[in-house]
Design an enzyme around this catalytic site. Structure first.
Site, PDB file in Angstrom:
ATOM      1  N   LYS A  37       0.820  -1.182  -0.239  1.00 53.51           N
ATOM      2  CA  LYS A  37      -0.094  -0.098   0.080  1.00 53.51           C
ATOM      3  C   LYS A  37       0.623   1.303  -0.112  1.00 53.51           C
ATOM      4  O   LYS A  37       0.582   2.230  -0.946  1.00 53.51           O
ATOM      5  CB  LYS A  37      -0.986  -0.033   1.166  1.00 53.51           C
ATOM      6  CG  LYS A  37      -1.858   1.358   1.387  1.00 53.51           C
ATOM      7  CD  LYS A  37      -2.721   1.296   2.571  1.00 53.51           C
ATOM      8  CE  LYS A  37      -1.729   1.817   3.693  1.00 53.51           C
ATOM      9  NZ  LYS A  37      -2.684   1.891   5.169  1.00 53.51           N
ATOM     10  N   ASP A  51      -6.392   1.529   1.010  1.00 52.22           N
ATOM     11  CA  ASP A  51      -6.513   1.796   2.380  1.00 52.22           C
ATOM     12  C   ASP A  51      -7.937   1.289   2.971  1.00 52.22           C
ATOM     13  O   ASP A  51      -8.466   0.742   2.189  1.00 52.22           O
ATOM     14  CB  ASP A  51      -6.035   3.428   2.655  1.00 52.22           C
ATOM     15  CG  ASP A  51      -7.283   4.184   2.154  1.00 52.22           C
ATOM     16  OD1 ASP A  51      -8.164   3.550   1.548  1.00 52.22           O
ATOM     17  OD2 ASP A  51      -7.344   5.389   2.690  1.00 52.22           O
TER      18      ASP A  51
END
Length: 226
Positions: free
Chosen positions: A112, A130
């Site tokens: 991420k 997220d």
């Protein structure tokens, strides 16, 4: 839905203040379990004190912990930043690499965070999965996957690669401003006509408008006017 998000959130961008790839990497690591706003309050002094990877590598742990304390989990974050600095100095001449395969080998940087860095510091398209993105794409039934990596690939199959980075920003903005976790503003949402989860929050326009957040509440409300 992606096109509607582009119209609804023309101001979408990375809300972590940064001036280069190292600052973005540091800010993204610090953003875990806290808000971007809180990180942005801490980073001006941090970036001034530690402008290079070598500075983090040689940082005094107690001093760095004190600076990071407002972001929470500051001991772990201090450890990550020191080790990140050391790894960058030892393996990449103090520079943040611009390849996913390299980034994910660095301390404190998972997939991420790597996609945040690639998309916003290097212009390499990436989907940042997220908590907002996970919640919204499942709510919209874009995918039933629960694993962040599988979600990333599933969304990547639906959206043109060139749009990946900006789509991530727009979904995150929508999650923060309109499609809240517990009480989404369904009746004042530009995606209402296409959303399979319409009705999760209040559908009455006046009630829903009160749930909108951010600096563009009036514009968002106008876009969704019945």
């Amino acid at each position: 839905m992606a096109r509607v998000l582009e119209i609804a959130h023309p101001d979408a961008h990375c809300e972590l203040n940064h001036g280069n790839a190292l600052e973005l990497a540091v800010a993204t690591i610090l953003s875990a379990q806290t808000t971007d706003q809180r990180v942005n309050e801490v980073t001006p002094k941090l970036f001034s004190r530690y402008p290079t990877a070598a500075d983090y590598a040689a940082a005094d742990r107690t001093e760095l912990e004190e600076l990071l304390k407002p972001t929470g989990f500051y001991r772990n974050k201090t450890d990550s930043l020191i080790k990140l600095g050391q790894a960058l100095v030892e393996r990449y001449d103090g520079r943040v690499p611009g390849r996913l395969d390299d980034l994910v080998t660095l301390p404190g940087i998972g997939r991420k965070t790597a996609n945040v860095i690639l998309g916003n510091a290097f212009g390499v398209p990436g989907i940042t999965v997220d908590t907002h993105v996970q919640r919204l794409v499942r709510r919209w039934e874009w995918t039933a996957e629960t694993d962040p990596v599988k979600i990333e690939f599933a969304i990547g199959d639906l959206i043109e690669k060139r749009d990946w980075t900006m789509l991530s920003h727009r979904v995150i903005f929508h999650g923060r401003r309109v499609c809240h976790a517990r009480k989404p503003a369904c009746g004042a949402c530009t995606l209402a006509a296409d959303c399979p989860a319409y009705g999760t929050g209040p559908v009455d326009y006046e009630s829903a408008v009160k749930l909108l957040k951010g600096p563009r509440v009036e514009e968002l409300a106008e876009l969704a006017t019945p």
